[in-house]
Design a protein around this motif. Structure first.
Motif, mmCIF file in Angstrom:
data_model
loop_
_atom_site.group_PDB
_atom_site.id
_atom_site.type_symbol
_atom_site.label_atom_id
_atom_site.label_comp_id
_atom_site.label_asym_id
_atom_site.label_seq_id
_atom_site.Cartn_x
_atom_site.Cartn_y
_atom_site.Cartn_z
ATOM 1 N N ASN A 280 0.099 9.759 7.063
ATOM 2 C CA ASN A 280 -1.070 10.375 7.688
ATOM 3 C C ASN A 280 -2.233 9.398 7.813
ATOM 4 O O ASN A 280 -3.050 9.508 8.741
ATOM 5 C CB ASN A 280 -1.516 11.600 6.887
ATOM 6 C CG ASN A 280 -0.529 12.750 6.987
ATOM 7 O OD1 ASN A 280 0.238 12.843 7.950
ATOM 8 N ND2 ASN A 280 -0.526 13.625 5.985
ATOM 9 N N GLU A 281 -2.284 8.430 6.911
ATOM 10 C CA GLU A 281 -3.377 7.453 6.915
ATOM 11 C C GLU A 281 -3.018 6.191 7.705
ATOM 12 O O GLU A 281 -3.873 5.321 7.896
ATOM 13 C CB GLU A 281 -3.726 7.078 5.473
ATOM 14 C CG GLU A 281 -4.288 8.246 4.667
ATOM 15 C CD GLU A 281 -4.440 7.932 3.186
ATOM 16 O OE1 GLU A 281 -3.965 6.842 2.760
ATOM 17 O OE2 GLU A 281 -5.004 8.763 2.457
ATOM 18 N N ASN A 282 -1.760 6.097 8.148
ATOM 19 C CA ASN A 282 -1.303 4.914 8.878
ATOM 20 C C ASN A 282 -0.508 5.338 10.118
ATOM 21 O O ASN A 282 0.596 4.856 10.366
ATOM 22 C CB ASN A 282 -0.440 4.033 7.965
ATOM 23 C CG ASN A 282 -1.222 3.421 6.819
ATOM 24 O OD1 ASN A 282 -1.749 2.320 6.931
ATOM 25 N ND2 ASN A 282 -1.285 4.136 5.710
ATOM 26 N N GLN A 283 -1.098 6.219 10.900
ATOM 27 C CA GLN A 283 -0.377 6.811 12.022
ATOM 28 C C GLN A 283 -0.010 5.796 13.104
ATOM 29 O O GLN A 283 1.023 5.929 13.757
ATOM 30 C CB GLN A 283 -1.195 7.958 12.619
ATOM 31 C CG GLN A 283 -1.317 9.139 11.664
ATOM 32 C CD GLN A 283 -1.996 10.347 12.288
ATOM 33 O OE1 GLN A 283 -1.974 10.538 13.501
ATOM 34 N NE2 GLN A 283 -2.613 11.164 11.457
ATOM 35 N N GLU B 198 0.800 4.020 -3.059
ATOM 36 C CA GLU B 198 0.540 5.443 -2.839
ATOM 37 C C GLU B 198 1.671 6.307 -3.370
ATOM 38 O O GLU B 198 1.437 7.327 -4.037
ATOM 39 C CB GLU B 198 0.350 5.710 -1.346
ATOM 40 C CG GLU B 198 -0.100 7.120 -1.013
ATOM 41 C CD GLU B 198 -1.468 7.455 -1.583
ATOM 42 O OE1 GLU B 198 -1.577 8.451 -2.349
ATOM 43 O OE2 GLU B 198 -2.437 6.720 -1.282
ATOM 44 N N SER C 228 0.831 -1.204 0.000
ATOM 45 C CA SER C 228 0.000 0.000 0.000
ATOM 46 C C SER C 228 0.866 1.254 0.000
ATOM 47 O O SER C 228 0.531 2.260 -0.633
ATOM 48 C CB SER C 228 -0.954 0.003 1.196
ATOM 49 O OG SER C 228 -0.266 0.153 2.422
ATOM 50 N N LYS D 46 1.441 11.240 2.648
ATOM 51 C CA LYS D 46 0.007 10.923 2.652
ATOM 52 C C LYS D 46 -0.228 9.564 3.305
ATOM 53 O O LYS D 46 -1.144 9.390 4.121
ATOM 54 C CB LYS D 46 -0.546 10.938 1.239
ATOM 55 C CG LYS D 46 -2.058 10.738 1.144
ATOM 56 C CD LYS D 46 -2.531 10.921 -0.296
ATOM 57 C CE LYS D 46 -4.058 10.840 -0.379
ATOM 58 N NZ LYS D 46 -4.575 9.517 -0.009
ATOM 59 N N TRP D 47 0.611 8.583 2.962
ATOM 60 C CA TRP D 47 0.466 7.244 3.546
ATOM 61 C C TRP D 47 0.685 7.298 5.056
ATOM 62 O O TRP D 47 -0.031 6.647 5.816
ATOM 63 C CB TRP D 47 1.465 6.292 2.900
ATOM 64 C CG TRP D 47 1.301 4.867 3.320
ATOM 65 C CD1 TRP D 47 0.503 3.919 2.732
ATOM 66 C CD2 TRP D 47 1.931 4.219 4.444
ATOM 67 N NE1 TRP D 47 0.606 2.726 3.411
ATOM 68 C CE2 TRP D 47 1.462 2.876 4.457
ATOM 69 C CE3 TRP D 47 2.835 4.630 5.411
ATOM 70 C CZ2 TRP D 47 1.884 1.958 5.426
ATOM 71 C CZ3 TRP D 47 3.247 3.723 6.366
ATOM 72 C CH2 TRP D 47 2.784 2.398 6.375
#
Length: 302
Positions: free
Chosen positions: A291-294, A273, A269, A288-289
């Motif tokens: 931020n989505e997988n903190q 991205e 993933s 971005k990744w």
């Protein structure tokens, strides 16, 4: 896009005599102050990044952004060949390299320079070369199952560059499984991915050569065909290597890296991205990744 695996195993250790001009310019990195990250003082770290190696590009950028938030000054040094990477580590001009494949691909370099480097551990253990189909091809689950079905895919297995190690492995598998009614179509990684995208959109049968890790496994529902004869080669593991003494001079960071693991789905993933969706800006894709997988990012330095 796809690096040639042949270049990864060649015994071109003659490059060990000197670093490339790029590396020579960077100089040996060292700590700004203190003896470990726990001191709270900023550190300077130089990471060698092999161009065209997708997992290396995204994971090195990931660690760069993570460490910068922790007060480190991180330089990513782009390198075009494995030889200068390992001479850089051995000589101390590089601190880290995140993409050492063992037991086979980088064995020559590790055997030669092992006493001058440190193995900080395995972070990915599913590296493979594969012959792959979309999951909707339910009647094909092993390479042997391809026999007699060539007409469904116009007699083609869509491959990548002619000189790639993956291509050599696929040719061996075609011969070993008696797939004489197939032709391995070689061209480029870009062409293979384009053909896969087109066929997948129309739910048409297609057989491609692929490898893990790769973002395609995140973008599409695919399955690697079983290889009971082992003709595509065994799994390899990806290690992080550092110059000798790194664990002493960068105690906290070395500890984080030794504990670092990245599952296949998350790596796919991240690549998707950063290298597919945001292909013109890898750094922005990694951000971005993150931020989505903190939760994953936080545990990297826990």
């Amino acid at each position: 896009m796809r690096r040639k695996l042949v270049a990864r195993v060649v015994a071109g250790v003659a490059v060990a005599l000197t670093l490339s001009a790029t590396l020579a310019a960077c100089g040996k990195s060292k700590e700004v102050s203190g003896d470990s990250g726990s001191s709270g003082n900023a550190k300077e770290v130089t990471i060698g990044v092999l161009q065209g190696w997708a997992e290396d590009q995204v994971v090195s950028e990931l660690w760069k952004q993570v460490l910068e938030k922790k007060g480190y000054k991180v330089t990513l040094k782009n390198i075009s060949d494995a030889g200068p990477t390992f001479t850089g580590l051995a000589g101390g001009d590089l601190d880290l390299f995140m993409d050492t494949w063992l037991p086979k691909t980088h064995k020559t370099y590790v055997d030669k320079y092992g006493s001058q480097m440190e193995d900080l551990g395995i972070w990915y253990d599913q590296a493979t070369l594969d012959i792959t189909v979309p999951q909707y091809m339910t009647d094909v689950n092993s390479i042997a199952d391809l026999k007699g079905k060539a007409s469904k895919v116009d007699g083609k297995i869509v491959g990548i560059e002619p000189g790639a190690g993956l291509t050599a492995a696929a040719k061996e598998a075609i011969k070993g499984y008696g797939l004489s009614d197939y032709t391995l179509q070689t061209s480029s990684t870009t062409a293979m991915l384009s053909a896969l995208k087109s066929a997948y959109a129309s739910k048409k049968p297609i057989v491609v050569t692929l490898w893990r890790p790769h973002w395609a496994y995140s973008a599409y529902k695919l399955k690697d065909l079983k290889d009971p004869k082992g003709l595509m080669g065994a799994k390899e593991k990806i290690h992080t290597y550092a110059h000798k003494g790194f664990s002493s001079s960068h105690k906290e960071l070395a500890g984080w890296l030794k504990n670092f693991k990245m599952p296949d789905a998350q790596l796919a993933s991240l690549e998707n991205e950063a290298l597919n969706k945001q292909s013109n800006n890898v750094s922005a894709g990694v951000t971005k990744w993150m931020n989505e997988n903190q939760d994953f990012v936080k545990q990297m330095t826990a």
